[in-house]
Design a protein around this motif. Structure first.
Motif, PDB file in Angstrom:
ATOM      1  N   ALA A  51     -32.093 -55.731 -14.728  1.00  0.00           N
ATOM      2  CA  ALA A  51     -30.506 -55.972 -15.851  1.00  0.00           C
ATOM      3  C   ALA A  51     -30.453 -54.794 -16.769  1.00  0.00           C
ATOM      4  O   ALA A  51     -29.619 -54.724 -16.886  1.00  0.00           O
ATOM      5  N   TYR A  52     -31.637 -53.864 -17.548  1.00  0.00           N
ATOM      6  CA  TYR A  52     -30.980 -52.779 -18.001  1.00  0.00           C
ATOM      7  C   TYR A  52     -30.865 -51.965 -17.372  1.00  0.00           C
ATOM      8  O   TYR A  52     -30.091 -50.453 -18.481  1.00  0.00           O
ATOM      9  N   TYR A  69     -30.429 -46.379 -20.458  1.00  0.00           N
ATOM     10  CA  TYR A  69     -29.945 -46.262 -18.863  1.00  0.00           C
ATOM     11  C   TYR A  69     -28.841 -44.806 -19.698  1.00  0.00           C
ATOM     12  O   TYR A  69     -28.601 -45.170 -21.005  1.00  0.00           O
ATOM     13  N   HIS A  92     -16.738 -40.610 -19.375  1.00  0.00           N
ATOM     14  CA  HIS A  92     -16.671 -40.873 -20.897  1.00  0.00           C
ATOM     15  C   HIS A  92     -15.785 -40.386 -21.306  1.00  0.00           C
ATOM     16  O   HIS A  92     -14.209 -40.840 -22.351  1.00  0.00           O
ATOM     17  N   PHE A 130     -20.295 -53.481 -21.409  1.00  0.00           N
ATOM     18  CA  PHE A 130     -21.502 -52.538 -21.014  1.00  0.00           C
ATOM     19  C   PHE A 130     -22.817 -51.391 -21.540  1.00  0.00           C
ATOM     20  O   PHE A 130     -22.299 -51.067 -21.015  1.00  0.00           O
ATOM     21  N   PRO A 146     -22.140 -43.953 -25.642  1.00  0.00           N
ATOM     22  CA  PRO A 146     -21.236 -42.828 -24.671  1.00  0.00           C
ATOM     23  C   PRO A 146     -19.581 -43.550 -24.832  1.00  0.00           C
ATOM     24  O   PRO A 146     -18.828 -42.345 -25.305  1.00  0.00           O
ATOM     25  N   ASP A 148     -24.745 -54.990 -25.622  1.00  0.00           N
ATOM     26  CA  ASP A 148     -25.249 -54.947 -23.903  1.00  0.00           C
ATOM     27  C   ASP A 148     -26.656 -55.816 -25.497  1.00  0.00           C
ATOM     28  O   ASP A 148     -26.973 -57.007 -25.863  1.00  0.00           O
ATOM     29  N   LEU A 149     -26.733 -56.235 -23.198  1.00  0.00           N
ATOM     30  CA  LEU A 149     -28.082 -56.927 -22.969  1.00  0.00           C
ATOM     31  C   LEU A 149     -29.659 -56.415 -24.112  1.00  0.00           C
ATOM     32  O   LEU A 149     -30.313 -56.746 -23.993  1.00  0.00           O
ATOM     33  N   GLY A 155     -26.600 -58.936 -26.541  1.00  0.00           N
ATOM     34  CA  GLY A 155     -26.920 -60.185 -25.807  1.00  0.00           C
ATOM     35  C   GLY A 155     -26.350 -60.278 -24.756  1.00  0.00           C
ATOM     36  O   GLY A 155     -25.414 -58.819 -24.334  1.00  0.00           O
ATOM     37  N   ASP A 156     -25.479 -60.967 -23.547  1.00  0.00           N
ATOM     38  CA  ASP A 156     -25.203 -61.042 -22.858  1.00  0.00           C
ATOM     39  C   ASP A 156     -23.871 -61.139 -22.540  1.00  0.00           C
ATOM     40  O   ASP A 156     -22.927 -61.890 -23.261  1.00  0.00           O
ATOM     41  N   ALA A 157     -22.949 -59.930 -22.102  1.00  0.00           N
ATOM     42  CA  ALA A 157     -21.307 -60.000 -22.515  1.00  0.00           C
ATOM     43  C   ALA A 157     -20.388 -61.316 -22.275  1.00  0.00           C
ATOM     44  O   ALA A 157     -19.652 -61.417 -23.421  1.00  0.00           O
ATOM     45  N   ASN A 197     -18.520 -51.590 -17.410  1.00  0.00           N
ATOM     46  CA  ASN A 197     -19.130 -50.300 -16.232  1.00  0.00           C
ATOM     47  C   ASN A 197     -20.745 -50.928 -16.332  1.00  0.00           C
ATOM     48  O   ASN A 197     -22.132 -50.870 -16.570  1.00  0.00           O
ATOM     49  N   PHE A 251     -18.166 -60.831 -13.833  1.00  0.00           N
ATOM     50  CA  PHE A 251     -17.958 -60.670 -14.387  1.00  0.00           C
ATOM     51  C   PHE A 251     -16.280 -60.270 -15.160  1.00  0.00           C
ATOM     52  O   PHE A 251     -15.729 -60.614 -16.615  1.00  0.00           O
TER      53      PHE A 251
HETATM   54  C1  LIG Z   1     -24.708 -48.832 -15.640  1.00  0.00           C
HETATM   55  S1  LIG Z   1     -25.453 -48.825 -17.468  1.00  0.00           S
HETATM   56  C2  LIG Z   1     -23.553 -48.176 -18.614  1.00  0.00           C
HETATM   57  C3  LIG Z   1     -24.051 -47.590 -20.151  1.00  0.00           C
HETATM   58  C4  LIG Z   1     -23.008 -47.321 -20.954  1.00  0.00           C
HETATM   59  N1  LIG Z   1     -21.503 -48.214 -20.160  1.00  0.00           N
HETATM   60  C5  LIG Z   1     -22.579 -46.038 -20.241  1.00  0.00           C
HETATM   61  O1  LIG Z   1     -22.048 -45.088 -19.742  1.00  0.00           O
HETATM   62  O2  LIG Z   1     -23.681 -45.309 -20.093  1.00  0.00           O
HETATM   63  C6  LIG Z   1     -25.684 -50.671 -17.873  1.00  0.00           C
HETATM   64  C7  LIG Z   1     -25.737 -51.322 -19.137  1.00  0.00           C
HETATM   65  O3  LIG Z   1     -25.376 -52.569 -18.913  1.00  0.00           O
HETATM   66  C8  LIG Z   1     -26.537 -53.777 -19.673  1.00  0.00           C
HETATM   67  N2  LIG Z   1     -27.084 -55.422 -18.859  1.00  0.00           N
HETATM   68  C9  LIG Z   1     -26.640 -55.529 -18.112  1.00  0.00           C
HETATM   69  N3  LIG Z   1     -26.796 -56.395 -18.188  1.00  0.00           N
HETATM   70  C10 LIG Z   1     -25.270 -57.037 -19.397  1.00  0.00           C
HETATM   71  C11 LIG Z   1     -25.486 -57.914 -19.210  1.00  0.00           C
HETATM   72  N4  LIG Z   1     -25.331 -59.527 -19.306  1.00  0.00           N
HETATM   73  N5  LIG Z   1     -24.172 -58.111 -20.512  1.00  0.00           N
HETATM   74  C12 LIG Z   1     -24.540 -57.162 -21.172  1.00  0.00           C
HETATM   75  N6  LIG Z   1     -25.215 -55.674 -21.363  1.00  0.00           N
HETATM   76  C13 LIG Z   1     -25.504 -56.096 -19.754  1.00  0.00           C
HETATM   77  C14 LIG Z   1     -27.676 -52.618 -19.504  1.00  0.00           C
HETATM   78  O4  LIG Z   1     -28.767 -52.988 -20.245  1.00  0.00           O
HETATM   79  C15 LIG Z   1     -26.982 -51.128 -19.089  1.00  0.00           C
HETATM   80  O5  LIG Z   1     -27.448 -50.474 -20.690  1.00  0.00           O
END
Ligand SMILES: C[S@@+](CC[C@H](N)C(=O)[O-])C[C@H]1O[C@@H](n2cnc3c(N)ncnc32)[C@H](O)[C@@H]1O
Length: 340
Positions: free
Chosen positions: A132-133, A166, A175, A192, A197, A214-215, A241-243, A261, A269
């Motif tokens: 997930a992260y 990430y 960005h 997310f 950034p 962000d989770l 939290g969860d988006a 993203n 979502f």
């Molecule tokens: C691909 S990364 C993008 C990060 C940032 N937007 C960037 O451009 O660098 C996706 C992010 O979504 C977060 N994520 C994953 N599932 C999520 C959820 N259900 N709710 C919120 N954030 C979540 C992850 O922890 C990660 O940091």
């Protein structure tokens, strides 16, 4: 225009770095490494340019390459396996090390630090980005055994832990592109947000409000550090939290713009993204992974078919483009859409 195209070619790993860019009257001609790819076709459409045949002078090799440093130290048949490219995040380099070079990992890591004097730690990718992260396992090769660094991008500074959050330097132009679209006074939901950034770059440029969800607690921790490191005109509200839950609980009907993203799952979502938008609608930036031969069409189809029936209407697709390569013939694609 030519500079924007050059950046895109570099981002997509399409520029032939062994050849020099040439001028032909009013035209700039870039040497490309692959001629026949959907990404090239898309760039031609996007930048109103075309593929032509031309002679390009060779680029003089940079002062030192990995190959130079290791030519006496590696068995000759392994020199060809040395990676040509790697990511540098702050002062940490992350390299994709082919299996046959694993017995020489320290040598390769040290050579990389010789080639890039500002690199203080070198890691190899030890798996795919997953979970997930969206992080990957790393294998320490050389230098300091530290994964936290500060990365600079278009005047912003980002604290990043490359092991637990990430971050991709290959998204820097994206960005910047999104930040340049946001108008003063807008409310943005970055569903997310990672270490922030998009949120930081937007609020550094304009007086907007960004809800950055962000989770991953580590991502939110670094996002909060990044709010201190950068001088911002606007306001960023970090939310752990969860988006989907966060939007339905506290952010319904507030956004002019939503950034999605989370490429492998953004489409799950879209109900929350639609709910976050103001009643009159707004803009969604939808990121997904799509394949050749028609990644743009595939991405747009996934976007439009995943909007819950009866909730929102796509007024128009504003833009779609390949952002970066994720695997052979697989691309990260963004679709910008106005939704009412
Ligand atoms: C691909 S990364 C993008 C990060 C940032 N937007 C960037 O451009 O660098 C996706 C992010 O979504 C977060 N994520 C994953 N599932 C999520 C959820 N259900 N709710 C919120 N954030 C979540 C992850 O922890 C990660 O940091």
């Amino acid at each position: 225009m030519a500079e924007a195209l050059r950046r895109k070619l570099v981002e997509l790993d399409l520029l032939d770095r062994g050849k020099k860019v040439v001028r032909d009257g009013d035209f700039v001609v870039f040497p490309i490494a692959v001629e026949d790819s959907s990404a090239v076709k898309q760039l031609c459409e996007e930048f109103k340019c075309e593929v032509v045949r031309a002679e390009f002078p060779e680029v003089k090799p940079p002062s030192l390459t990995l190959h130079d440093v290791l030519s006496e130290k590696l068995p000759p048949h392994l020199l060809a396996s040395l990676p040509r490219a790697y990511d540098v995040i702050g002062d940490i380099a992350i390299i994709e090390l082919p299996e046959e070079l694993l017995p020489y990992k320290e040598l390769v890591g040290e050579a990389l630090m010789k080639v890039n004097s500002h690199v203080k730690a070198v890691f190899a990718k030890a798996g795919k980005v997953n979970g997930a992260y969206r992080v990957r396992k790393l294998l320490h090769l050389a230098g300091e055994n530290r994964t936290v660094t500060r990365h600079k991008e278009y005047g912003c500074i980002f604290s990043v832990d490359v092991a637990s959050t990430y971050f991709s330097p290959r998204l820097s132009w994206e960005h910047k592109r999104i930040a340049s679209l946001v108008k003063p006074g807008e409310t943005v939901v970055d569903m997310f947000a990672g270490v922030g950034p998009f949120a930081i770059m937007i609020t550094r440029e304009v007086d907007a409000t960004v809800y950055a969800i962000d989770l991953n607690p580590e991502a939110i921790k670094h996002l909060k550090i990044n709010l201190q490191l950068n001088k911002l005109r606007g306001k960023v509200i970090p939310i752990l939290g969860d988006a989907k839950e966060v939007v339905f609980k506290e952010l319904k009907g507030i956004a002019d713009r939503v950034i999605m993203n989370l490429p492998h799952s953004s489409h799950f979502f879209l109900d929350a993204a639609c709910a976050a938008l103001k009643e009159e609608g707004g803009i969604i930036h939808f990121y997904t992974v799509a394949r050749d031969p028609s990644p743009l069409e595939q991405a747009e189809y996934l976007f439009s078919s995943s909007i819950p029936a009866g909730s929102r209407h796509i007024k128009r697709i504003l833009h779609r483009r390949v952002v970066k390569a994720v695997a052979p013939r697989e691309w990260l694609v963004v679709v910008d859409a106005e939704v009412t």
